[in-house]
Scaffold this motif. Sequence first.
Motif, mmCIF file in Angstrom:
data_model
loop_
_atom_site.group_PDB
_atom_site.id
_atom_site.type_symbol
_atom_site.label_atom_id
_atom_site.label_comp_id
_atom_site.label_asym_id
_atom_site.label_seq_id
_atom_site.Cartn_x
_atom_site.Cartn_y
_atom_site.Cartn_z
ATOM 1 N N ASN A 93 9.180 -10.505 -8.929
ATOM 2 C CA ASN A 93 9.004 -9.077 -8.649
ATOM 3 C C ASN A 93 7.515 -8.872 -8.367
ATOM 4 O OD1 ASN A 93 8.280 -6.226 -9.243
ATOM 5 N ND2 ASN A 93 10.451 -6.030 -9.683
ATOM 6 N N ARG A 94 7.185 -8.632 -7.101
ATOM 7 C CA ARG A 94 5.787 -8.608 -6.681
ATOM 8 C C ARG A 94 4.971 -7.583 -7.462
ATOM 9 N NH1 ARG A 94 2.623 -5.857 -3.512
ATOM 10 N NH2 ARG A 94 4.263 -4.439 -2.841
ATOM 11 N N LYS A 95 5.531 -6.421 -7.656
ATOM 12 C CA LYS A 95 4.790 -5.357 -8.327
ATOM 13 C C LYS A 95 4.544 -5.717 -9.801
ATOM 14 C CE LYS A 95 2.611 -1.675 -8.174
ATOM 15 N NZ LYS A 95 1.315 -1.764 -7.547
ATOM 16 N N ARG A 96 5.580 -6.293 -10.407
ATOM 17 C CA ARG A 96 5.410 -6.712 -11.809
ATOM 18 C C ARG A 96 4.353 -7.822 -11.907
ATOM 19 N NH1 ARG A 96 10.784 -7.652 -14.189
ATOM 20 N NH2 ARG A 96 10.822 -9.558 -12.969
ATOM 21 N N HIS A 99 1.004 -6.352 -11.790
ATOM 22 C CA HIS A 99 0.676 -5.742 -13.082
ATOM 23 C C HIS A 99 0.293 -6.826 -14.102
ATOM 24 C CE1 HIS A 99 1.820 -2.713 -16.482
ATOM 25 N NE2 HIS A 99 0.536 -2.801 -16.290
ATOM 26 N N SER A 102 -3.233 -7.836 -13.817
ATOM 27 C CA SER A 102 -4.224 -6.780 -14.082
ATOM 28 C C SER A 102 -4.802 -6.923 -15.492
ATOM 29 C CB SER A 102 -3.566 -5.409 -13.939
ATOM 30 O OG SER A 102 -2.853 -5.106 -15.118
ATOM 31 N N ASN A 180 1.040 -2.619 -24.036
ATOM 32 C CA ASN A 180 2.470 -2.397 -23.772
ATOM 33 C C ASN A 180 3.377 -3.201 -24.704
ATOM 34 O OD1 ASN A 180 2.125 -0.675 -21.367
ATOM 35 N ND2 ASN A 180 1.262 -2.536 -20.472
ATOM 36 N N ILE A 183 7.065 -2.143 -25.014
ATOM 37 C CA ILE A 183 7.954 -2.360 -23.874
ATOM 38 C C ILE A 183 8.189 -3.846 -23.651
ATOM 39 C CG2 ILE A 183 8.200 -2.016 -21.374
ATOM 40 C CD1 ILE A 183 6.418 0.474 -21.727
ATOM 41 N N MET B 1 1.524 1.658 -19.341
ATOM 42 C CA MET B 1 1.990 2.921 -19.929
ATOM 43 C C MET B 1 1.110 3.296 -21.124
ATOM 44 S SD MET B 1 5.806 3.732 -21.295
ATOM 45 C CE MET B 1 6.226 5.324 -21.938
ATOM 46 N N ASP B 175 -1.824 0.297 -11.607
ATOM 47 C CA ASP B 175 -1.496 -0.922 -12.373
ATOM 48 C C ASP B 175 -2.228 -1.176 -13.670
ATOM 49 O OD1 ASP B 175 0.602 -1.814 -10.971
ATOM 50 O OD2 ASP B 175 -0.516 -3.224 -9.735
ATOM 51 N N GLU B 292 5.737 1.605 -3.660
ATOM 52 C CA GLU B 292 5.943 0.304 -4.304
ATOM 53 C C GLU B 292 7.069 0.363 -5.315
ATOM 54 O OE1 GLU B 292 1.962 -0.445 -5.649
ATOM 55 O OE2 GLU B 292 1.497 -1.674 -3.900
ATOM 56 N N GLN B 295 10.241 0.041 -3.520
ATOM 57 C CA GLN B 295 10.472 -1.329 -3.032
ATOM 58 C C GLN B 295 10.828 -2.282 -4.170
ATOM 59 O OE1 GLN B 295 6.897 -2.433 -0.965
ATOM 60 N NE2 GLN B 295 7.455 -1.368 0.909
ATOM 61 N N ALA B 296 10.049 -2.207 -5.240
ATOM 62 C CA ALA B 296 10.186 -3.220 -6.298
ATOM 63 C C ALA B 296 11.091 -2.779 -7.449
ATOM 64 C CB ALA B 296 8.810 -3.575 -6.844
ATOM 65 N N GLY B 297 11.377 -1.473 -7.527
ATOM 66 C CA GLY B 297 12.148 -0.979 -8.663
ATOM 67 C C GLY B 297 11.273 -0.898 -9.900
ATOM 68 N N PRO B 298 11.843 -0.384 -10.999
ATOM 69 C CA PRO B 298 11.034 -0.303 -12.225
ATOM 70 C C PRO B 298 10.732 -1.706 -12.740
ATOM 71 C CG PRO B 298 13.309 0.338 -12.645
ATOM 72 C CD PRO B 298 13.183 0.129 -11.180
ATOM 73 N N TRP B 299 9.451 -1.991 -12.923
ATOM 74 C CA TRP B 299 9.092 -3.346 -13.353
ATOM 75 C C TRP B 299 8.726 -3.336 -14.801
ATOM 76 C CZ3 TRP B 299 6.523 -0.530 -9.595
ATOM 77 C CH2 TRP B 299 5.283 -0.003 -9.956
#
Lengths: 199, 299
Positions: A93-96, A99, A102, A180, A183, B1, B175, B292, B295-299
């Motif tokens: 998952n590119r966005k994850r 993150h 980061s 986090n 989560i 978060m 991010d 984003e 596109q990526a959904g909840p990550w």
Amino acid sequence: MKWHTRIFCLSVAAAIVAIALRPTGSGAAESSSVEYALDAAHCAVVFRISHLGMSYTYGRFNDVSGQFSVNGSDLANSSFECTIKTASVDTNNRKRDDHLRSPDFFDAKQFPVMTFKTNSAHAHGTKLHVTGDMSLHGVTRPIEFHLNKMGEGKDPWGNQRIGFSTEFKIKRSEFGMDQNLKIVGDEVELLISFEGVRK
Amino acid sequence: MIEPSWVLTGAALPALAAAALMAVVCILRRPASASRIGIGWSLSIGAAAVVGTFASHGRPPLPPATSQQWLLAAVVPAAVVATVVGLLARRRVATITLLSRATVAFGAPPLLLLAHLKHYWSTAAAVTWLIVLGLVIFLYWSIMSRLAARRPGRSAVAALFAAVAGTGMVIMLSDSAHIAEITFTLAAATAGALAASFLLPRGSFAHGCVGVIVTAWIGLLIVFWFYVQYDAGPIEAILVILLLTVVPAAWVGEIPAIQRITPIKRTLIRAAVVLAPIVAAVIVAAVQFAREFNQAGPW
């Protein structure tokens, strides 16, 4: 004595001296230490971590390098070094992944690699009990795990190979990765398998 | 978060601490001198931002390991010291003010970019970046100090508060809750001092604190650009440029044509011009985040 008899006698004497002076005990073990380069194509550093306490998210690191030496007759004299590029984290998952790179997690720009280096290894039945220092996120801590030797021998191309696998857990908060936590779980399970090619 | 417990330690604590420090300075020394009030501003905001961050994220190791830890442990305290030195020396030697300002402005980037100096940059790239960023901090500090001296109300601090809060929102949408929290803590400290400054008579000598806020704010923008985004691209460049526009925008009230209109209209125009790039940056970051997320959904 004829000249060839003299040579024969000298050869026998030299052989006897060589046998008498050959290293024994631990010295013999050290001399049989073999250096291996980690084969990145046959190396997997996979992790899993709880997400919301509901399921596991699996990921891997795609850029791993290292080397190790294995003592054939005495595994306890083996040593392992490994370097993993934190930016190579991949959870599909590119966005994850962004993150994870980061400052909330790996802070991959500031801490581009995580490393492991053995301090000691002890034979533990058919396994190796390995202790060493793991550096992650700017924090170095001792960790320990059992390493299973899965096999060794020549591959179809004539290279001498050896392979190991291990599974162990770390707490990310102990390495300063404490964002986090409600989560994404604190405990990270690592599943590692690797082969080395004799240098 | 951002976690609920952070609201207490990362926002309420620094706001109250800054307000309390400002109130102590104002009440104990009434009428207070310009220098003393300036020192009160800088001390209250700097100390509250550091205390709030340490309370919510823990005390950093020595020496600090990350850019954000260097910012709070060394750069912000250095900016406070430079401000105090500058305020105390103002009457005698203006050079000392400029020297102390330049020391912080050009000393901060190497501390904030140690990882780049160690792992990524060539000597030429390092020298270029360090000079450019040092100049940006020095110029912005000087520009805002000059503005605060010309308009000794709270408008310069209010503009910087809006810039810092907007930067926090942008980083939050880009991010890193961790860096966003540090940014919001600075905003909360600024807000606390700003609120307490209403105890002061008119002419609250805000030039005493702009250096601390500017240095910390640009430091956070440096962290955002170089560390939050692993591969910062055009969107991040737009966001940083929009946010940096706030400082020149704060000078709109000094335009002669604007000075001739009624005070209420002038205030509204100044607020609109300052807030416009901040709102635009937050919108760009939010649109990027939404795209984003889809596109990526909840990550």
